[in-house]
Design an enzyme around this catalytic site. Structure first.
Site, PDB file in Angstrom:
ATOM      1  N   GLY A 190       0.832  -1.195   0.000  1.00 30.88           N
ATOM      2  CA  GLY A 190       0.000   0.000   0.000  1.00 30.88           C
ATOM      3  C   GLY A 190       0.865   1.242   0.000  1.00 30.88           C
ATOM      4  O   GLY A 190       1.946   1.261  -0.594  1.00 30.88           O
ATOM      5  N   CYS A 191       0.416   2.258   0.677  1.00 35.92           N
ATOM      6  CA  CYS A 191       1.103   3.551   0.724  1.00 35.92           C
ATOM      7  C   CYS A 191       2.577   3.406   1.083  1.00 35.92           C
ATOM      8  O   CYS A 191       2.920   2.879   2.139  1.00 35.92           O
ATOM      9  CB  CYS A 191       0.407   4.434   1.759  1.00 35.92           C
TER      10      CYS A 191
END
Length: 196
Positions: free
Chosen positions: A30-31
């Site tokens: 993810g991020c």
């Protein structure tokens, strides 16, 4: 003069030996701000760089074309202080391995989780670690793939503000992380303090 040459030679050999101990791996979760922040806290990790990998577009950018790429981090570590398996055990506790649509509030292909392996040894270790997660959660499906490592493109230029974002913009980062529900979901999956 002789002493100076000996010191220079010693410095070069020491530097080369130090570099020989460093290993690298690429993980997507993810991020990349959050992955970078989490992995820089792990003893034995010496550097974490945000970037893109896994796609075919050359020189992807955050605000431009990064189609097919994953947001990922390239982790440099000292294998005498932390093993590849320990990195993966830590990695699993910082992602949602059951989410096939992204991670937490970030949705879409670029936010999917993935382990990028450089060779057969890493693949075997990664597959074993994934099996252990599946055993721990028999009612869930672990969707995080194990993929061949490809070119890693670090974030750079005008987009360099993404590197060390959690350090450079701590209030914005903490608000983003809380509002995204990352730690709340990690705690629900893994217990304790989740990924913190």
């Amino acid at each position: 003069m002789k002493n100076t040459l000996v010191l220079i030679l010693f410095a070069l050999l020491t530097s080369a030996a130090g570099n020989a101990l460093a290993a690298k791996t690429i993980l997507a979760g993810g991020c990349f701000w959050c992955m970078e922040a989490d992995f820089e806290k792990l003893p034995g990790v010496t550097d974490v760089v945000s970037g893109f990998t896994g796609g075919t577009v050359k020189d992807p950018t955050y605000n431009g074309n990064h189609e097919g790429h994953y947001e990922a981090v390239e982790i440099t570590y000292d294998p005498e202080k932390v093993s590849y398996r320990q990195l993966l055990d830590y990695y699993w506790r910082h992602i949602d391995p059951f989410d096939d649509g992204g991670q937490f509030c970030d949705r879409g292909h670029s936010y999917l989780s993935a382990i990028f392996v450089a060779d057969d040894t890493e693949r075997k270790i990664a597959e074993d670690s994934k099996r252990q997660v599946a055993v721990r959660f028999p009612d869930e499906t672990v969707v995080t793939p194990i993929l061949e490592a490809t070119t890693f493109y670090p974030i750079r230029g005008e987009e360099s503000y993404h590197q060390d974002y959690y350090r450079n913009y701590p209030i914005r980062y903490k608000l983003y992380r809380w509002n995204c529900g990352r730690d709340q979901r990690l705690e629900a999956i893994w217990g304790g303090k989740g990924g913190q």
